[in-house]
Each structure stands twice: as C-alpha cells, then as structure tokens.
Design a protein around this motif. Structure first.
Motif, PDB file in Angstrom:
ATOM      1  N   PRO A  85       0.785  -1.244   0.000  1.00  0.00           N
ATOM      2  CA  PRO A  85       0.000   0.000   0.000  1.00  0.00           C
ATOM      3  C   PRO A  85       0.815   1.291   0.000  1.00  0.00           C
ATOM      4  CG  PRO A  85      -0.094  -1.067   2.153  1.00  0.00           C
ATOM      5  CD  PRO A  85       0.668  -1.988   1.257  1.00  0.00           C
TER       6      PRO A  85
ATOM      7  N   MET B 247     -11.340   1.829  -4.489  1.00  0.00           N
ATOM      8  CA  MET B 247     -11.723   2.927  -5.392  1.00  0.00           C
ATOM      9  C   MET B 247     -13.067   3.523  -4.975  1.00  0.00           C
ATOM     10  SD  MET B 247     -10.403   1.276  -8.938  1.00  0.00           S
ATOM     11  CE  MET B 247     -10.312  -0.435  -8.453  1.00  0.00           C
TER      12      MET B 247
ATOM     13  N   ARG C 270      -8.007   5.922   4.897  1.00  0.00           N
ATOM     14  CA  ARG C 270      -7.375   6.679   3.789  1.00  0.00           C
ATOM     15  C   ARG C 270      -5.858   6.645   3.981  1.00  0.00           C
ATOM     16  NH1 ARG C 270      -8.982  12.906   3.447  1.00  0.00           N
ATOM     17  NH2 ARG C 270      -7.655  12.972   5.288  1.00  0.00           N
TER      18      ARG C 270
ATOM     19  N   LEU D   7       0.619   4.967   5.414  1.00  0.00           N
ATOM     20  CA  LEU D   7       1.432   6.141   5.095  1.00  0.00           C
ATOM     21  C   LEU D   7       1.320   7.154   6.238  1.00  0.00           C
ATOM     22  CD1 LEU D   7       0.381   6.041   1.413  1.00  0.00           C
ATOM     23  CD2 LEU D   7       2.731   5.830   2.232  1.00  0.00           C
TER      24      LEU D   7
ATOM     25  N   PRO E 146      -6.845   8.126  -1.607  1.00  0.00           N
ATOM     26  CA  PRO E 146      -7.256   6.745  -1.818  1.00  0.00           C
ATOM     27  C   PRO E 146      -7.695   6.125  -0.500  1.00  0.00           C
ATOM     28  CG  PRO E 146      -4.873   6.839  -1.573  1.00  0.00           C
ATOM     29  CD  PRO E 146      -5.383   8.241  -1.424  1.00  0.00           C
TER      30      PRO E 146
HETATM   31  C1  LIG Z   1      -6.503   0.539  -8.880  1.00  0.00           C
HETATM   32  S1  LIG Z   1      -6.791  -0.027  -7.253  1.00  0.00           S
HETATM   33  C2  LIG Z   1      -5.353  -0.988  -7.014  1.00  0.00           C
HETATM   34  C3  LIG Z   1      -5.454  -1.915  -5.834  1.00  0.00           C
HETATM   35  C4  LIG Z   1      -4.145  -2.618  -5.539  1.00  0.00           C
HETATM   36  N1  LIG Z   1      -3.769  -3.529  -6.594  1.00  0.00           N
HETATM   37  C5  LIG Z   1      -4.165  -3.361  -4.206  1.00  0.00           C
HETATM   38  O1  LIG Z   1      -4.077  -4.581  -4.186  1.00  0.00           O
HETATM   39  O2  LIG Z   1      -4.231  -2.677  -3.177  1.00  0.00           O
HETATM   40  C6  LIG Z   1      -6.468   1.442  -6.326  1.00  0.00           C
HETATM   41  C7  LIG Z   1      -7.235   1.450  -5.024  1.00  0.00           C
HETATM   42  O3  LIG Z   1      -6.542   0.714  -4.041  1.00  0.00           O
HETATM   43  C8  LIG Z   1      -6.809   1.274  -2.776  1.00  0.00           C
HETATM   44  N2  LIG Z   1      -5.529   1.673  -2.161  1.00  0.00           N
HETATM   45  C9  LIG Z   1      -4.309   1.439  -2.638  1.00  0.00           C
HETATM   46  N3  LIG Z   1      -3.370   1.868  -1.769  1.00  0.00           N
HETATM   47  C10 LIG Z   1      -4.030   2.384  -0.710  1.00  0.00           C
HETATM   48  C11 LIG Z   1      -3.632   2.966   0.529  1.00  0.00           C
HETATM   49  N4  LIG Z   1      -2.346   3.108   0.861  1.00  0.00           N
HETATM   50  N5  LIG Z   1      -4.593   3.363   1.376  1.00  0.00           N
HETATM   51  C12 LIG Z   1      -5.898   3.207   1.088  1.00  0.00           C
HETATM   52  N6  LIG Z   1      -6.336   2.675  -0.071  1.00  0.00           N
HETATM   53  C13 LIG Z   1      -5.411   2.255  -0.952  1.00  0.00           C
HETATM   54  C14 LIG Z   1      -7.745   2.447  -2.985  1.00  0.00           C
HETATM   55  O4  LIG Z   1      -9.061   1.964  -2.875  1.00  0.00           O
HETATM   56  C15 LIG Z   1      -7.426   2.821  -4.412  1.00  0.00           C
HETATM   57  O5  LIG Z   1      -8.506   3.531  -4.991  1.00  0.00           O
END
Ligand SMILES: C[S@@+](CC[C@H](N)C(=O)[O-])C[C@H]1O[C@@H](n2cnc3c(N)ncnc32)[C@H](O)[C@@H]1O
Length: 259
Positions: free
Chosen positions: A26, A181, A208, A212, A237
């Motif tokens: 993440p 998303m 969110r 991080l 995100p």
């Molecule tokens: C295109 S998808 C990719 C998901 C990714 N392949 C995974 O396994 O986490 C992108 C979404 O992942 C989630 N996401 C990814 N990193 C994140 C984080 N550090 N904190 C919260 N949501 C995260 C959010 O929902 C974001 O809109």
C-alpha cells in the motif's frame, strides 16, 4: 531447497528480455516483500504508477535504471492501458529486464490481466510477484482484522469505481464488504446498501492513505458515515469496510480520527 519461480511456462523471449509484475503493497516501503526489493534493485527498466510504487522506486531503484512513470497524476492525461502493454513488450523485446510495479497486489484491480496477455502473446518470459493488497492491509493498519470468528466469517472485495454497476444484492450473504476505489462514491455506496436491505446501524470504516504518514480512519455507521466524513475533503485513496468486521463492543472503543 529449490526455489520455484512463478513463470508462464510456455513463454520465452529470444532476446533475453524478461518481465516481472511486482506488487508493492500500500505504499510503506517496509511492507514490500524481500523479493520485490531484490527485483527493483536489479531492474534495468522500471514502469511504475501510483502511490504504492513511487516510494519503492525512490528507495531501491539503481541510478542507472530507466524509470518510467505510466500512471495518472493530478488530473493529467494518463497513458492508456494499450500503450503500457506495448511499452512493456517493447522493452522486453530489446532484451531488457523489466520490472512493472503495481500498488498493492497485482492480483487485485491492477489491470494485470491485460499486461500478462500482451507479454504472453509476444512470447516474453514473465514472473508474477504478489504484494500486500490494500484490501487486506488497510483494515489491519487501522487496528482491526477483516474477519472475526463470531461476527465476520466471510468478506468480499469489490471495486466502487463505477458504483452504479454494483449488484448490491449479490453480497447479501457476505459478512463484510471491502470496497476499493470508493473515495468518490460514498454517497452512492451508502444509498445502494440502505436501499438493498443493509441495516442503517451497520458499521463502516474508511481508511485513507493506509500505512502512510497521513493515514486517517473514520468509523461510523451506514446512516452516519456521510456526516462523519463531511469535513474530510477528498477521501481518496481509501479502503471502505462495511459490515460486522468487529464485535460492536470493541468497535465502539476504537479511536476514530479523520483528517
Ligand atoms: C486501482 S486499485 C489498485 C489496488 C491494488 N492492486 C491493491 O491490491 O491494493 C487502487 C485502489 O486501491 C486502494 N488503495 C491502494 N493503496 C491504498 C492505501 N495506501 N490506502 C488506502 N487505499 C489504498 C484504494 O481503494 C485505491 O482507490
């Protein structure tokens, strides 16, 4: 002990080029796998895109590696998927060792299938390297597991990128829903669930920027989450978790903090 690589068995590239699709977790580099770090360090070409991958490139890529950003940034026009597929193939056909970094895990909403198909069709050797998906990491990073032996024995992960297309009734038997998303579609999510029979007091957690420094969590119920997040600004995100993910007595004791 022999190590077995995840290799598309019938693929081979004459010019020695090879691709790895690598999950980066993440966004916290400490959640990278050892394998991801090793591959990033050794890569000749790195294609990367979102917040899960940028820090890994900065921290571990060699100075001589070609590093190409292929994602979407600040509303700028992004590279379309077919162009990314073609770029990957082109570098491999030049004989390069190409690492394609994906946020989270390539298994989950990463458009990995398109890249795998393009590379396989071009006869390029490909290795798939799992990462820690935000779907699984975000709840734990916010302080709660996704399952509970008594109240949460099943979960489903879905994309809320196009909330109008979600068949909410398909999730009726699932204890806990995990929505990726989902940052821009909270009103539609709440509406979809309430009108399809979910109880207004169903717990909701929004995490969110999980893992991080700017991580923030909101915990409320289906009929109060809009109010709880009204001053949050952009929720993206985020990972949204809805259902009986914690016994309520513990859930009500969880710290709730936004922004
Ligand atoms: C295109 S998808 C990719 C998901 C990714 N392949 C995974 O396994 O986490 C992108 C979404 O992942 C989630 N996401 C990814 N990193 C994140 C984080 N550090 N904190 C919260 N949501 C995260 C959010 O929902 C974001 O809109």
């Amino acid at each position: 002990m022999t190590r077995r690589n995840v290799t598309i068995a019938d693929a081979s590239s004459d010019g020695g080029g090879k691709a790895w699709l690598v999950g980066c977790g993440p966004g916290d580099v400490e959640l990278l796998t050892l394998k991801a770090v090793k591959l990033i360090k050794a890569a000749e070409v790195i294609l990367y895109d979102d917040l899960g991958t940028e820090a890994a490139v900065q921290e571990f890529a060699s100075a001589t590696a070609v590093k190409e950003y292929v994602g979407k940034r600040g509303g700028q026009k992004s590279m379309v998927q077919a162009e990314i597929d073609a770029l990957l193939v082109r570098y491999c056909l030049q004989g390069k060792q190409v690492v394609r970094l994906k946020g989270g895990c390539p298994s989950v909403f990463s458009r990995g299938s398109s890249e795998i198909a393009a590379l396989t069709q071009a006869g390029i050797t490909l290795e798939l390297v799992p990462g820690v998906s935000s779907a699984l990491a975000a709840p734990l990073l916010a302080g709660f597991p996704l399952t509970d032996a008594h109240v949460g024995r099943s979960f489903a992960v879905t994309s809320a990128h196009d909330p109008g297309s979600i068949e909410w009734t398909a999730f009726r038997g699932v204890d806990t829903l995990v929505l990726l998303m989902s940052g821009r579609s909270l009103p539609q999510i709440v509406d979809g669930l309430l009108t399809n029979g979910w109880a207004p007091d169903t717990p909701v957690a929004i995490v969110r920027f999980a893992g991080l420094p700017e991580q923030a969590t909101w915990m409320a119920e289906l009929d109060t989450i809009m109010e709880a997040t009204k001053d949050a600004g952009s929720l993206s995100p985020c990972v949204t978790v809805i259902g009986q993910f914690l016994p309520k007595r513990q859930w009500h004791a969880m710290p709730s903090h936004g922004g």
